[in-house]
Design an enzyme around this catalytic site. Sequence first.
Site, PDB file in Angstrom:
ATOM      1  N   GLU A  88       0.962  -1.177  -0.042  1.00  0.00           N
ATOM      2  CA  GLU A  88      -0.134  -0.188   0.056  1.00  0.00           C
ATOM      3  C   GLU A  88       0.692   1.269  -0.031  1.00  0.00           C
ATOM      4  OE1 GLU A  88      -2.728  -1.453   3.302  1.00  0.00           O
ATOM      5  OE2 GLU A  88      -3.887  -0.593   1.931  1.00  0.00           O
ATOM      6  N   GLU A 140      -4.332  -8.989   3.210  1.00  0.00           N
ATOM      7  CA  GLU A 140      -5.253  -8.557   4.438  1.00  0.00           C
ATOM      8  C   GLU A 140      -6.562  -9.687   4.635  1.00  0.00           C
ATOM      9  OE1 GLU A 140      -3.904  -6.430   2.477  1.00  0.00           O
ATOM     10  OE2 GLU A 140      -2.884  -4.991   3.536  1.00  0.00           O
TER      11      GLU A 140
END
Length: 678
Positions: free
Chosen positions: A106, A126
Amino acid sequence: MADRRVQISVFDDVAVLTIFNPPVNAGSVAVRRQLLEAVQTYSNRPDIIALVLIGAGNTFIAGSDLKEFGQPLEDPQLPELIAAIEQSSKPVIAALHGAALGGGFELALGCDARIAAPECMVGLPEVTLGMIPGAGGTQRLPRLIGIPKAIELICAGTRVPAAQAFVLGAIDALTSDDLLMDAIAYARHARKRRVAEMKVADSDPDSVDAAKRVALSKGRNRPAVADAIEAVLNAQRLPFAEALHLERAVFQRLRESREAAALRYQFFAERSAGKLQALEGVEARTVETVGVIGAGTMGSAIAAAFLDAGMRVTLVEQTAAKLSAGYALLSDLYERQVKSGRLDPAARDARLASVKATLHYEDLASCQLIVEAVFEELQVKLDILHKLASVAGPQTIIATNTSYLDVDVIAAAHTYPENVCGLHFFSPANVMKLLEIVDAERTSPTTLATALAVAKRLKKVPIVARNAFGFIGNRIYSAYRRQAEFLMEEGASPYDIDSAMEAFGFAMGPFAVADLSGLDIAWRMRKAQAAQRNPEARYVAIPDVLCERGHLGRKTGAGYYRYAEGKREPDPLVLDLITEYRADNRVVPKQFTTEHIQRRLLLAIVNEAALVMAEGVATSEVDIDLAFVNGYGFARWQGGPVFWAKGQDPAQLREEWAALGVVSGPGVPLGDLSVLGI
Ligand code: NAD
């Protein structure tokens, strides 16, 4: 400085910020704080035209520090750091090698460009931890690779090699040479290019639907899949800032959820699996060539597990016909993988070329490990051990795949009993992650260390059990199954019980599993043990009656269920038989709620786990959770039976546990739950 997590070097006009947080440069609060300071400072320096972010050692940020996720997150949080990068007037380039996963990826997506070593793995895992990406991953990735692909990769938590991510558009350049120098050169010519400002490409609604369908159908162990899909779709539906805000709110909610805590617990449990303090400093023997005796259901798949790990296998059977049948099982297994696109034909050929199929025990002489997977009969196994005396030297490790037999007795038949252990694979052995290693009375530390090293090489989750009937897994599972039979006798149908346990999260209920394994296996065992059985113990004979009537499970087209064209359906004949049995035994059927069924069966597991721990068969309750999740279809997001129990109200749990003792009778002793930390 000891807590210096970001090192800065200036190459003429480019500032290089090197993240230093060994071993995997996890994105901790110290890393975030120091990166934020450095980005702000160097963005404001007039002599600097661009910044490069890189990881020290052999990786970029391989992920966030998961330990932080169990507590309130400390500032600065990742979105703040990424916002600073976007606000900087200077281009910031992410130079990626090793792994850039989760928060690491990210962060890279928040940079103006990404340059990567081709083998670097990137991805947003995730969802596999019960969360969704929380720092813009669900918004920036679809802007680079489109909505359908983003749904696919985020929902599966796929790790993608950078070379492939480059083709998809998530990576801007690949380097094959000096990553840092290439990144600096790239940075000198780079411009600001904020992913957040890009438009999301229009996508074909059919491919979006297809991606959603696949993600939802494969997401059994990933409770956050639906949230992840919504978040990605928001990239198209909402302005960036609004969608980003929503993503963060969902991330925060999920991060604190019980499911995410369970998945983190399993993650850490797996990482520490098989690390025994007692073996520190004990060297494992090298294992590259493996003998497998018995090429039936287990042996053929065990051979595949070793071949998949790049080892050579010698496969031994008792007759030429059995040998060719066993070899056919193995080659069919690979054929199916080729047909479904999971294996390329060249890899299949290479694997099959590493197999020697033989009827001669002398061919095992070069093997460093020999696994026997012959019939579950003590005498057959003892004969094998005797035969091995002439081919297995003092360095050869011998493992038995027995499910229930006494490994001490098997080991005693060998000249070097210290070289013998149990390697209890689960079916299908090339797929199931659990490997129960039986540390028998005379098993040497070297043998155990070698078995653990082999487990690691096979990418299995090892648990170590002491030699005892059923070891850890099957012993506890049979207590669960027996309790399910009690419930069936008392009034619940096998179908209600199965659907209750499937609703809890088991891949299959206990009766569907019994049908799949074959009811005759347990039947044979019950008959063998009949003489030793405590006459006071509660015994449900319904399974015996089913077997007597030829209902042996799936393989006979009928067990607890009937199977028409492979489809499983409730069988009215079985329900009649159960009703008749209850009447004969004067049982007035009771009604049970789904919750009662679930809690009673889970408690039966937990109770047996306490006994297994107290007897020293298992040394850690974490191993019991690892066993159930990796070998018995227990939902990963429920953490495991002990994890589940620890999350319950203790007073209610103890009350139900006492009631379990009453209904189960003298055949089911109650353990001491405190050994599990409950
Ligand atoms: P299987 O009947 O499918 O295969 C056993 C094979 O061993 C047969 O092909 C047989 O020909 C061969 N064999 C027998 N005697 C032999 C000898 N003297 N020399 C060479 N080969 C010989 O049985 P399976 O289900 O593969 O089980 C094998 C072992 O694995 C058993 O100990 C069983 O308890 C254990 N196990 C089975 C499972 C399972 O789910 N099936 C799971 C874990 C462990």
